[in-house]
Motif scaffolding. Structure first.
Motif, PDB file in Angstrom:
ATOM      1  N   ARG A   1      -3.531   3.647   5.004  1.00 29.46           N
ATOM      2  CA  ARG A   1      -4.157   2.666   4.114  1.00 29.46           C
ATOM      3  C   ARG A   1      -3.898   1.248   4.616  1.00 29.46           C
ATOM      4  O   ARG A   1      -4.774   0.389   4.530  1.00 29.46           O
ATOM      5  CB  ARG A   1      -3.630   2.851   2.681  1.00 29.46           C
ATOM      6  CG  ARG A   1      -4.210   1.891   1.685  1.00 29.46           C
ATOM      7  CD  ARG A   1      -5.704   2.067   1.472  1.00 29.46           C
ATOM      8  NE  ARG A   1      -6.159   1.173   0.414  1.00 29.46           N
ATOM      9  CZ  ARG A   1      -7.408   0.865   0.181  1.00 29.46           C
ATOM     10  NH1 ARG A   1      -8.368   1.394   0.897  1.00 29.46           N
ATOM     11  NH2 ARG A   1      -7.728   0.030  -0.784  1.00 29.46           N
ATOM     12  N   VAL A   2      -2.710   1.003   5.140  1.00 31.42           N
ATOM     13  CA  VAL A   2      -2.398  -0.314   5.710  1.00 31.42           C
ATOM     14  C   VAL A   2      -3.378  -0.636   6.831  1.00 31.42           C
ATOM     15  O   VAL A   2      -3.968  -1.721   6.859  1.00 31.42           O
ATOM     16  CB  VAL A   2      -0.942  -0.367   6.230  1.00 31.42           C
ATOM     17  CG1 VAL A   2      -0.710  -1.639   7.047  1.00 31.42           C
ATOM     18  CG2 VAL A   2       0.048  -0.286   5.083  1.00 31.42           C
TER      19      VAL A   2
ATOM     20  N   THR B   1       7.122   6.422  -2.781  1.00 29.63           N
ATOM     21  CA  THR B   1       6.942   4.961  -2.703  1.00 29.63           C
ATOM     22  C   THR B   1       7.432   4.232  -3.940  1.00 29.63           C
ATOM     23  O   THR B   1       7.770   3.052  -3.880  1.00 29.63           O
ATOM     24  CB  THR B   1       5.459   4.599  -2.513  1.00 29.63           C
ATOM     25  OG1 THR B   1       4.709   5.075  -3.634  1.00 29.63           O
ATOM     26  CG2 THR B   1       4.903   5.155  -1.216  1.00 29.63           C
TER      27      THR B   1
ATOM     28  N   PHE C   1       4.570  -1.244   8.492  1.00 31.70           N
ATOM     29  CA  PHE C   1       4.873   0.135   8.111  1.00 31.70           C
ATOM     30  C   PHE C   1       5.734   0.761   9.193  1.00 31.70           C
ATOM     31  O   PHE C   1       5.837   0.240  10.301  1.00 31.70           O
ATOM     32  CB  PHE C   1       3.601   0.957   7.881  1.00 31.70           C
ATOM     33  CG  PHE C   1       2.670   1.023   9.053  1.00 31.70           C
ATOM     34  CD1 PHE C   1       2.839   1.972  10.049  1.00 31.70           C
ATOM     35  CD2 PHE C   1       1.609   0.139   9.159  1.00 31.70           C
ATOM     36  CE1 PHE C   1       1.965   2.041  11.124  1.00 31.70           C
ATOM     37  CE2 PHE C   1       0.732   0.192  10.224  1.00 31.70           C
ATOM     38  CZ  PHE C   1       0.915   1.143  11.211  1.00 31.70           C
TER      39      PHE C   1
ATOM     40  N   THR D   1       3.776  -1.008   3.678  1.00 33.37           N
ATOM     41  CA  THR D   1       4.268   0.022   2.771  1.00 33.37           C
ATOM     42  C   THR D   1       5.537  -0.472   2.083  1.00 33.37           C
ATOM     43  O   THR D   1       6.240  -1.334   2.619  1.00 33.37           O
ATOM     44  CB  THR D   1       4.548   1.330   3.535  1.00 33.37           C
ATOM     45  OG1 THR D   1       5.482   1.059   4.587  1.00 33.37           O
ATOM     46  CG2 THR D   1       3.271   1.923   4.104  1.00 33.37           C
TER      47      THR D   1
ATOM     48  N   CYS E   1       0.832  -1.210   0.000  1.00 30.09           N
ATOM     49  CA  CYS E   1       0.000   0.000   0.000  1.00 30.09           C
ATOM     50  C   CYS E   1       0.862   1.254   0.000  1.00 30.09           C
ATOM     51  O   CYS E   1       2.044   1.209   0.285  1.00 30.09           O
ATOM     52  CB  CYS E   1      -0.857   0.044   1.259  1.00 30.09           C
ATOM     53  SG  CYS E   1      -1.912  -1.358   1.478  1.00 30.09           S
ATOM     54  N   SER E   2       0.210   2.380  -0.212  1.00 31.20           N
ATOM     55  CA  SER E   2       0.922   3.647  -0.297  1.00 31.20           C
ATOM     56  C   SER E   2       1.235   4.292   1.041  1.00 31.20           C
ATOM     57  O   SER E   2       2.183   5.058   1.147  1.00 31.20           O
ATOM     58  CB  SER E   2       0.118   4.632  -1.152  1.00 31.20           C
ATOM     59  OG  SER E   2      -1.164   4.815  -0.591  1.00 31.20           O
ATOM     60  N   SER E   3       0.455   4.003   2.082  1.00 29.01           N
ATOM     61  CA  SER E   3       0.641   4.719   3.347  1.00 29.01           C
ATOM     62  C   SER E   3       0.239   3.856   4.535  1.00 29.01           C
ATOM     63  O   SER E   3      -0.477   2.864   4.402  1.00 29.01           O
ATOM     64  CB  SER E   3      -0.209   5.986   3.358  1.00 29.01           C
ATOM     65  OG  SER E   3      -1.585   5.653   3.413  1.00 29.01           O
ATOM     66  N   ALA E   4       0.697   4.286   5.708  1.00 30.89           N
ATOM     67  CA  ALA E   4       0.360   3.581   6.944  1.00 30.89           C
ATOM     68  C   ALA E   4      -1.146   3.615   7.199  1.00 30.89           C
ATOM     69  O   ALA E   4      -1.727   2.618   7.656  1.00 30.89           O
ATOM     70  CB  ALA E   4       1.106   4.202   8.120  1.00 30.89           C
TER      71      ALA E   4
ATOM     72  N   VAL F   1       0.193   4.117  -5.410  1.00 32.85           N
ATOM     73  CA  VAL F   1       1.503   3.670  -4.950  1.00 32.85           C
ATOM     74  C   VAL F   1       2.507   3.526  -6.088  1.00 32.85           C
ATOM     75  O   VAL F   1       3.700   3.749  -5.893  1.00 32.85           O
ATOM     76  CB  VAL F   1       1.365   2.363  -4.125  1.00 32.85           C
ATOM     77  CG1 VAL F   1       0.974   1.198  -5.000  1.00 32.85           C
ATOM     78  CG2 VAL F   1       2.631   2.056  -3.351  1.00 32.85           C
TER      79      VAL F   1
END
Length: 192
Positions: A79-80, A164, A100, A124, A74-77, A158
Protein backbone atom coordinates in the motif's frame (compact mmCIF):
# COMPACT_ATOMS: atom_id res chain seq x y z
CA UNK A 1 -13.41 10.89 13.49
CA UNK A 2 -11.81 11.48 16.89
CA UNK A 3 -14.49 9.33 18.54
CA UNK A 4 -13.94 6.54 16.04
CA UNK A 5 -10.18 6.66 16.67
CA UNK A 6 -10.74 6.52 20.43
CA UNK A 7 -13.07 3.51 20.15
CA UNK A 8 -10.47 1.62 18.13
CA UNK A 9 -7.75 2.67 20.59
CA UNK A 10 -9.82 1.30 23.47
CA UNK A 11 -9.99 -2.04 21.61
CA UNK A 12 -6.21 -1.97 21.14
CA UNK A 13 -5.73 -1.53 24.89
CA UNK A 14 -8.47 -3.73 26.41
CA UNK A 15 -7.21 -3.28 29.98
CA UNK A 16 -7.12 0.50 29.84
CA UNK A 17 -9.27 2.39 32.31
CA UNK A 18 -11.47 5.31 31.28
CA UNK A 19 -9.17 7.64 33.22
CA UNK A 20 -6.11 6.39 31.33
CA UNK A 21 -7.98 6.66 28.04
CA UNK A 22 -8.92 10.26 28.82
CA UNK A 23 -5.21 11.06 29.17
CA UNK A 24 -4.36 9.80 25.69
CA UNK A 25 -7.56 10.17 23.70
CA UNK A 26 -7.74 12.16 20.51
CA UNK A 27 -9.85 15.30 20.69
CA UNK A 28 -11.93 16.85 17.89
CA UNK A 29 -9.43 19.73 17.88
CA UNK A 30 -6.75 17.26 16.76
CA UNK A 31 -8.63 16.62 13.51
CA UNK A 32 -7.61 18.26 10.23
CA UNK A 33 -10.03 20.69 8.64
CA UNK A 34 -9.51 22.54 5.41
CA UNK A 35 -11.47 25.32 3.74
CA UNK A 36 -11.35 23.54 0.40
CA UNK A 37 -12.44 20.07 1.51
CA UNK A 38 -11.82 17.48 -1.22
CA UNK A 39 -14.72 15.38 -2.46
CA UNK A 40 -14.82 12.32 -0.20
CA UNK A 41 -16.29 10.16 -2.96
CA UNK A 42 -13.52 11.02 -5.43
CA UNK A 43 -11.02 8.36 -6.47
CA UNK A 44 -8.32 10.95 -5.78
CA UNK A 45 -9.56 11.94 -2.31
CA UNK A 46 -6.37 11.02 -0.48
CA UNK A 47 -4.13 12.81 -2.99
CA UNK A 48 -6.38 15.88 -2.94
CA UNK A 49 -6.34 15.92 0.86
CA UNK A 50 -2.54 15.71 0.97
CA UNK A 51 -2.31 18.43 -1.67
CA UNK A 52 -4.27 20.84 0.59
CA UNK A 53 -1.73 20.41 3.39
CA UNK A 54 1.37 20.63 1.20
CA UNK A 55 0.20 23.64 -0.77
CA UNK A 56 -1.10 25.56 2.23
CA UNK A 57 2.11 25.05 4.13
CA UNK A 58 4.65 26.06 1.47
CA UNK A 59 5.02 29.69 2.50
CA UNK A 60 4.96 29.05 6.24
CA UNK A 61 7.17 25.98 6.58
CA UNK A 62 10.92 26.33 6.36
CA UNK A 63 12.38 23.23 4.70
CA UNK A 64 14.15 20.91 7.11
CA UNK A 65 15.82 17.58 6.49
CA UNK A 66 13.80 14.58 7.62
CA UNK A 67 10.77 16.71 8.46
CA UNK A 68 7.78 16.13 6.15
CA UNK A 69 4.67 18.28 5.97
CA UNK A 70 2.46 15.23 5.55
CA UNK A 71 2.82 11.77 7.06
CA UNK A 72 0.60 8.99 5.68
CA UNK A 73 0.39 5.80 7.75
CA UNK A 74 -0.59 2.64 5.83
CA UNK A 75 -1.18 -1.00 6.62
CA UNK A 76 1.42 -2.62 4.35
CA UNK A 77 4.48 -2.08 2.20
CA UNK A 78 2.44 -2.75 -0.95
CA UNK A 79 0.00 0.00 0.00
CA UNK A 80 2.91 2.35 0.72
CA UNK A 81 4.33 1.76 -2.76
CA UNK A 82 0.91 2.32 -4.35
CA UNK A 83 0.42 5.63 -2.50
CA UNK A 84 3.96 6.87 -3.15
CA UNK A 85 3.30 6.59 -6.88
CA UNK A 86 0.10 8.63 -6.48
CA UNK A 87 1.79 11.27 -4.27
CA UNK A 88 4.79 12.02 -6.51
CA UNK A 89 3.00 14.72 -8.57
CA UNK A 90 2.11 16.56 -5.34
CA UNK A 91 5.77 17.13 -4.51
CA UNK A 92 7.68 17.00 -7.81
CA UNK A 93 10.83 18.74 -6.55
CA UNK A 94 11.31 16.57 -3.46
CA UNK A 95 11.18 12.81 -3.01
CA UNK A 96 8.14 11.16 -1.48
CA UNK A 97 9.73 9.07 1.25
CA UNK A 98 8.82 5.36 1.47
CA UNK A 99 9.08 4.11 5.05
CA UNK A 100 8.59 0.37 5.48
CA UNK A 101 10.75 -2.52 6.58
CA UNK A 102 10.39 -4.92 3.68
CA UNK A 103 13.80 -5.04 1.94
CA UNK A 104 14.90 -1.66 3.35
CA UNK A 105 17.06 -1.45 6.47
CA UNK A 106 16.27 1.19 9.05
CA UNK A 107 19.83 2.52 8.74
CA UNK A 108 19.12 3.27 5.06
CA UNK A 109 16.00 5.21 6.01
CA UNK A 110 17.95 7.15 8.63
CA UNK A 111 20.55 8.13 6.02
CA UNK A 112 17.84 9.16 3.54
CA UNK A 113 16.06 11.30 6.12
CA UNK A 114 19.36 12.87 7.17
CA UNK A 115 20.03 14.02 3.61
CA UNK A 116 16.57 14.67 2.17
CA UNK A 117 14.06 17.48 2.44
CA UNK A 118 10.67 15.83 2.01
CA UNK A 119 7.13 17.15 1.84
CA UNK A 120 5.39 13.77 2.01
CA UNK A 121 6.37 10.55 3.82
CA UNK A 122 4.34 7.36 3.51
CA UNK A 123 4.99 4.35 5.70
CA UNK A 124 3.91 1.48 7.89
CA UNK A 125 3.30 1.94 11.61
CA UNK A 126 6.29 -0.04 12.84
CA UNK A 127 8.86 1.77 10.70
CA UNK A 128 7.37 5.19 11.40
CA UNK A 129 7.30 4.47 15.15
CA UNK A 130 10.97 3.46 15.18
CA UNK A 131 12.05 6.51 13.19
CA UNK A 132 9.99 8.87 15.36
CA UNK A 133 11.23 7.28 18.59
CA UNK A 134 14.86 7.62 17.49
CA UNK A 135 14.21 11.23 16.33
CA UNK A 136 15.23 10.52 12.73
CA UNK A 137 11.76 11.42 11.48
CA UNK A 138 10.95 14.89 12.76
CA UNK A 139 7.52 16.38 13.44
CA UNK A 140 8.40 20.07 13.69
CA UNK A 141 7.24 20.77 10.12
CA UNK A 142 4.30 18.37 10.12
CA UNK A 143 0.89 19.74 9.16
CA UNK A 144 -1.15 16.59 8.48
CA UNK A 145 -1.05 12.95 9.63
CA UNK A 146 -3.29 10.74 7.50
CA UNK A 147 -4.33 7.34 8.78
CA UNK A 148 -5.00 5.46 5.54
CA UNK A 149 -8.15 3.41 6.10
CA UNK A 150 -7.83 1.41 2.89
CA UNK A 151 -9.29 -2.11 3.25
CA UNK A 152 -7.14 -5.06 2.28
CA UNK A 153 -8.53 -8.19 0.61
CA UNK A 154 -9.57 -9.51 4.06
CA UNK A 155 -11.54 -6.29 4.70
CA UNK A 156 -9.12 -5.11 7.41
CA UNK A 157 -7.82 -1.56 7.90
CA UNK A 158 -4.71 -0.33 9.64
CA UNK A 159 -6.59 0.71 12.80
CA UNK A 160 -7.87 -2.80 13.51
CA UNK A 161 -5.20 -5.15 12.14
CA UNK A 162 -3.45 -7.18 14.82
CA UNK A 163 0.01 -6.62 13.34
CA UNK A 164 -0.31 -2.82 12.92
CA UNK A 165 -2.72 -1.67 15.60
CA UNK A 166 -0.36 -1.60 18.59
CA UNK A 167 2.37 0.35 16.75
CA UNK A 168 -0.19 2.75 15.30
CA UNK A 169 -1.55 3.67 18.70
CA UNK A 170 1.93 3.87 20.18
CA UNK A 171 2.78 6.45 17.50
CA UNK A 172 -0.12 8.53 18.82
CA UNK A 173 0.37 7.86 22.54
CA UNK A 174 4.18 8.07 22.76
CA UNK A 175 5.21 10.39 19.93
CA UNK A 176 2.52 12.53 18.35
CA UNK A 177 0.18 13.21 21.29
CA UNK A 178 2.98 14.69 23.45
CA UNK A 179 4.24 16.71 20.46
CA UNK A 180 0.73 18.01 19.73
CA UNK A 181 0.77 19.78 23.11
CA UNK A 182 3.65 21.96 21.88
CA UNK A 183 2.18 25.22 20.49
CA UNK A 184 5.00 25.39 17.91
CA UNK A 185 3.68 22.25 16.21
CA UNK A 186 0.47 22.64 14.23
CA UNK A 187 -0.25 19.20 12.84
CA UNK A 188 -3.68 17.59 12.68
CA UNK A 189 -5.08 14.14 11.89
CA UNK A 190 -7.42 12.67 9.34
CA UNK A 191 -8.74 9.15 8.92
CA UNK A 192 -9.07 8.68 5.17
Amino acid sequence: QADLWNRYMQKAYPGITQLELNDIKMLPTHMYKTESEPNWESDNYLEDLVRTAVSSGKAKNKVMLGAPQVLVICSSALRVIELVKKMRPISPKRPVMKLFSRHIKIEDHKKQLEKAAVDVAVGTPNRILRLLAEKDLKVNRLRLVVIDCWQDNKMRVVVDMDDTREDLYRIWRDELRPASANPDYGFRFRLA
